[in-house]
Design an enzyme around this catalytic site. Structure first.
Site, PDB file in Angstrom:
ATOM      1  N   GLU A  56     -58.661  34.520 -71.101  1.00  0.00           N
ATOM      2  CA  GLU A  56     -58.997  35.723 -70.406  1.00  0.00           C
ATOM      3  C   GLU A  56     -58.744  36.949 -71.045  1.00  0.00           C
ATOM      4  OE1 GLU A  56     -59.122  38.044 -65.935  1.00  0.00           O
ATOM      5  OE2 GLU A  56     -57.860  36.346 -66.069  1.00  0.00           O
ATOM      6  N   CYS A 263     -59.931  37.054 -63.283  1.00  0.00           N
ATOM      7  CA  CYS A 263     -60.500  38.258 -62.624  1.00  0.00           C
ATOM      8  C   CYS A 263     -61.510  38.923 -63.240  1.00  0.00           C
ATOM      9  CB  CYS A 263     -58.896  39.011 -62.109  1.00  0.00           C
ATOM     10  SG  CYS A 263     -57.934  38.300 -61.103  1.00  0.00           S
ATOM     11  N   ASN A 395     -63.990  32.881 -58.841  1.00  0.00           N
ATOM     12  CA  ASN A 395     -62.951  32.773 -59.349  1.00  0.00           C
ATOM     13  C   ASN A 395     -61.900  33.595 -57.973  1.00  0.00           C
ATOM     14  OD1 ASN A 395     -60.451  32.756 -61.321  1.00  0.00           O
ATOM     15  ND2 ASN A 395     -60.481  34.982 -60.660  1.00  0.00           N
ATOM     16  N   GLU A 396     -60.988  32.697 -57.722  1.00  0.00           N
ATOM     17  CA  GLU A 396     -59.931  33.216 -56.492  1.00  0.00           C
ATOM     18  C   GLU A 396     -60.430  34.239 -55.284  1.00  0.00           C
ATOM     19  OE1 GLU A 396     -56.671  34.890 -58.594  1.00  0.00           O
ATOM     20  OE2 GLU A 396     -56.017  33.173 -59.908  1.00  0.00           O
TER      21      GLU A 396
END
Length: 844
Positions: A56, A263, A395-396
């Site tokens: 990332e 993120c 994602n999350e």
């Protein structure tokens, strides 16, 4: 530096390696642990993709990191939307020689290079004879890194309105102006954008060079995409990767590469969804922005607070995965904010566009050169398909219902055209709790292929959860552990992670892939810790976790050999310590603090009526704490992470009661218990995360993990709450205004000894992996069963001070490999304190 430690490691490791029949005095003692293998039983197959890497763009991992570009803000696109301190000339400064004069400004106008690369530098030249005027770039960290004798390729897009053109002189020099290479001279002709190139050969080694671009004469010259690349990139790729960093990643022998986040995949919660081509607004990471010629790619505001150029784009990610022999695993946005935010799109057209973008991505990766996106891949230099087999969606996310709705639409559309693609769902940001449970319920109901779990916890958590996946449904969705780490970079963290990895391998029928995170961190630009590989602009070093990951990832095996382990039994530890009070970006007042034993005896009490705070210690040294008007108040609304502690208590069973009132600020208040010091405590965080959720967190060695959470729970300003915490050993009940708010147990046993045995089918080797995460040696009997083994084996050990960590100047945590003898079907070995050991045993 490491020789004395290596000798000690070898001496400890060689204490006992004898067949039991030899029976010397040291071997006669009862072992601390026993490992009994059953080689006849067929254990789970371990996929080649068991361990991989997660990349990332955090901590300047891409620009200023693994992407080899040496010029910072090369296309003058930095904006306050990226970071409030940024502007178009960030990292650039005016420069002149020979009395040169002129003006400079960044422009977003009709003369731009293209619609996505919108901002350029305009130099108004008014030089006297012999003069030149322009700009100097300072690079990343201390400057531009050069190695004597190495080649560096320069390029710039430029245009000039001067009738005779504009001479450009490009130079590499020290901050004081000393030349570090022979200058490159170019002649810019014509008022249309043209690419100009040149090559430098460095005459010295430095990490603090500067690049200057100066124009002579008069008129207006416009510059964009000012670039400098080392010729010596990883695999010699153009627009390639920094060699030392890529080589460290390749040395891990990853089975997959997950990209581009994280993120940054999610919609940027600060700027919302942007379906238009308004490149002045931040948007989610969209793969189509990142392919094609680099000068045509957009830049974007990075979720982590800086600009990302997309020079490292989807083509380069796929290419890197191929270069290191790994499976590519892209992740696309699910149109929810995620990462601590709670918002989902209601724009169906936008959702459908993203679904189509995902189908186009699969075509880009796998389609024929006659297809639209397969042709682009071929035009970029890769006519063969990349062989994409897995893709992640989202994602999350913190909204399980909304996420499941969107995920199913993505999954069904993908499966309709590509039934063999594995589509990966996720379970939110934590290892447990309501959001986690709801995600898993939805994932099972929707019969998903695989679920991406994420968690960052203390080393103790990892040592307590070695058996986490033992109880998972063998017939349910498979697990992709896409992000995990214990929260520090010391050797003890690496040992805890290694112990956990033995459990992942033993459950390889459920856990199909796992990757530590984050991968990279620029030492001068850190948004998150811990990290696996650290670097500045000319050096790189692996953390203790890197060394452990590399050891484990290069000794996986192809199949689990079932084992049973027995030995010393650890006991759970009760929650003991002091009561604590805290605030975070909030002012609050406390009153009537009381701690009582289960027999009703008062262990501590303070009503603050005497106007002093004797007995309280400000552990954090933050906040404006004062006792007045019968309360204890923290009045600094801007203070974060405050913590005061009452007297230390040794009781194992007790009740804490108090009154708490938020008086101002953006969050609630925090009540500590079991407080030992500023790095070791529990607290009940009421109204955290901008007053959107309440959780119980446990801090161990400064690293926090969530033990219990309620989403959507907030605290009212001016309201006094009655708070009560009942502690019984390791079990806790929480009461708010007389009502049971929640309860949890933190009585799991920390197991410092972990093991797994696997088999390498190609060589026949048995691979014995043992972690001893305690300060004493572990005498261990290893029974491999009815197998014929060779007398000698290769052993690699990482051991040392559990608090040791690798830095730029010293790397005390490193593996030591030796040949050991005395191996038999049953043997005894003493494993060093605080060590991870891999023994490769050849079978006959």
């Amino acid at each position: 530096m490491s020789a004395p430690r290596a000798i000690t490691t070898l001496a400890l490791a060689a204490l006992v390696t004898l067949p039991l029949c030899a029976a010397p005095a040291a071997a006669e003692a009862a072992p601390d642990y026993t490992i009994t293998a059953d080689p006849a039983a067929k254990g789970a197959a371990i996929d080649d993709t068991m361990y991989g890497i997660f990349f990332e763009d955090i901590n300047f991992a891409a620009d200023g990191g693994i992407y080899a570009e040496l010029v910072r803000n090369r296309s003058f696109e930095f904006l306050p939307v990226d970071n409030r301190d940024y502007h178009g000339l960030t990292a650039w400064s005016p420069a002149a020689t020979g009395g040169g004069k002129g003006t400079l400004k960044t422009v977003n106008g009709d003369a731009r290079l293209n619609e996505r690369n919108r901002t350029y530098l305009e130099l108004g030249l008014a030089n006297p004879a012999g003069g030149a005027y322009g700009v100097t770039n300072s690079g990343y960290n201390t400057g531009i890194a050069l190695q004597e004798g190495k080649s560096y390729d320069f390029s710039v897009w430029a245009r000039s309105d001067a009738s005779g053109g504009t001479p450009l002189t490009i130079s590499l020099h020290s901050e004081a102006g000393a030349a570090l290479a022979q200058p490159v001279t170019l002649q810019v002709q014509g008022d249309t954008w043209t690419k100009y190139t040149g090559t430098f050969t460095a005459t010295a080694t430095t990490d603090a060079a500067r690049l200057s671009v100066l124009g002579a004469g008069s008129g207006t010259v416009r510059l964009d995409m000012v670039s400098l690349f080392p010729r010596d990139t990883f695999k010699g790729r153009a627009n390639g990767l920094r060699k030392d960093l890529a080589e460290k990643v390749a040395a891990l022998n990853p089975g997959f590469v997950r990209f581009p986040g994280g993120c940054i995949v999610n919609v940027n919660s600060h700027y919302g969804y942007d379906a238009s081509s308004n490149w002045e607004r931040a948007r989610s990471y969209q793969w189509k922005d990142t392919v094609g010629p680099v000068e045509t790619r957009a830049t974007n505001a990075n979720f982590w607070g800086y600009n990302q150029s997309y020079g490292l784009g989807y083509f380069e990610y796929f290419q890197f995965a191929e270069d290191v022999g790994a499976m590519p695993l892209p992740v696309v946005p699910a149109l929810l904010t995620g990462c601590g935010q709670n918002r989902a799109t209601e724009d169906e057209a936008l959702l459908q566009r993203h679904i189509q973008d995902t189908l186009d991505l699969i075509e880009f990766a796998n389609g024929p050169v006659t297809s639209t996106w397969g042709k682009l891949r071929a035009d970029m230099g890769h006519p063969e398909p990349f062989g994409l087999t897995h893709i992640g969606v989202g994602n999350e996310e913190n909204l399980p219902t909304e996420y499941a709705r969107n995920f199913v639409k993505f999954r069904d559309a993908i499966k309709a055209k590509h039934p063999d693609i594995v589509v990966i769902s996720n379970s939110g940001p934590d290892d447990q709790g309501f959001v986690f449970d709801e995600h898993w319920k939805n994932n099972r109901a929707n019969d998903v292929d695989m679920v991406d779990e994420h968690y960052y916890n203390s080393p103790a958590w990892f040592l307590q959860n070695n058996a986490r996946y033992d109880s998972y449904d063998r017939n349910g969705p498979k697990v992709f552990l896409g992000e995990y780490a214990s929260l520090d970079n010391k050797l003890f963290n690496g040992l805890a992670e290694a112990a956990f990895m033995t459990g992942l391998e033993r459950n390889a029928d459920v856990v199909k892939m796992a990757s530590y995170a984050p991968l990279l961190a620029n030492v001068d630009h850190v948004q998150w810790r811990p990290d696996m590989i650290w670097f500045d602009n000319d050096q790189s070093w692996g953390s203790a976790s890197y060394e452990v990951q590399k050891l484990m990832m290069n000794n996986v095996g192809d199949r689990v050999v079932p084992t049973r382990a027995s030995g010393k039994v650890a006991k759970p530890k009760p929650i003991t310590g002091a009561v604590g009070l805290s605030t975070w970006a909030t002012s609050a007042k406390y009153d009537d603090v009381k701690v009582t034993g289960t027999d009703g005896a008062t262990l501590f009490a303070d009503d603050f009526n005497d106007g002093n705070d004797e007995g309280w210690t400000n552990l954090a040294g933050r906040g404006a704490w004062s006792a007045a008007d019968g309360t204890y108040t923290q009045s600094d609304v801007g203070a974060e992470n405050t913590l005061v502690r009452g007297p230390v208590l040794n009781a194992e069973n007790y009740d804490i009661s108090l009154k708490a009132t938020k008086t101002a600020g953006r969050e609630g208040f925090l009540i500590g218990f079991g407080v030992k010091d500023s790095d070791n405590y529990y607290w009940w965080n009421l109204g955290g995360w901008n007053n959107t959720r309440s959780v119980v967190e446990k801090a161990s060695g400064g690293a926090k993990e969530t033990l219990f959470a309620k989403e959507g729970h907030s605290i009212e300003t001016g309201r006094t709450y009655d708070v009560k915490i009942e502690v019984r050993g390791g079990k806790v009940k929480l009461f708010l205004d007389g009502q049971l708010w929640g309860e949890f147990a933190d009585d799991a046993v920390t197991e410092p000894f972990a093991q797994v045995v696997t088999k390498d089918e190609a060589t026949g080797d048995l691979i014995v992996k043992v972690v001893n995460a305690q300060d004493t040696p572990a005498v261990t009997k290893v029974d491999l069963g009815a197998v014929r083994v060779k007398n000698k084996a290769q052993m690699t050990v990482i051991s040392g001070d559990p608090l040791a960590h690798n830095t730029r100047s010293a790397q005390p945590v490193e593996p030591v490999t030796s040949t050991i003898r005395g191996i038999a079907p049953t043997f005894t070995r003493t494993f060093a304190p605080n060590s991870v050991t891999v023994i490769r045993i050849a079978t006959k």
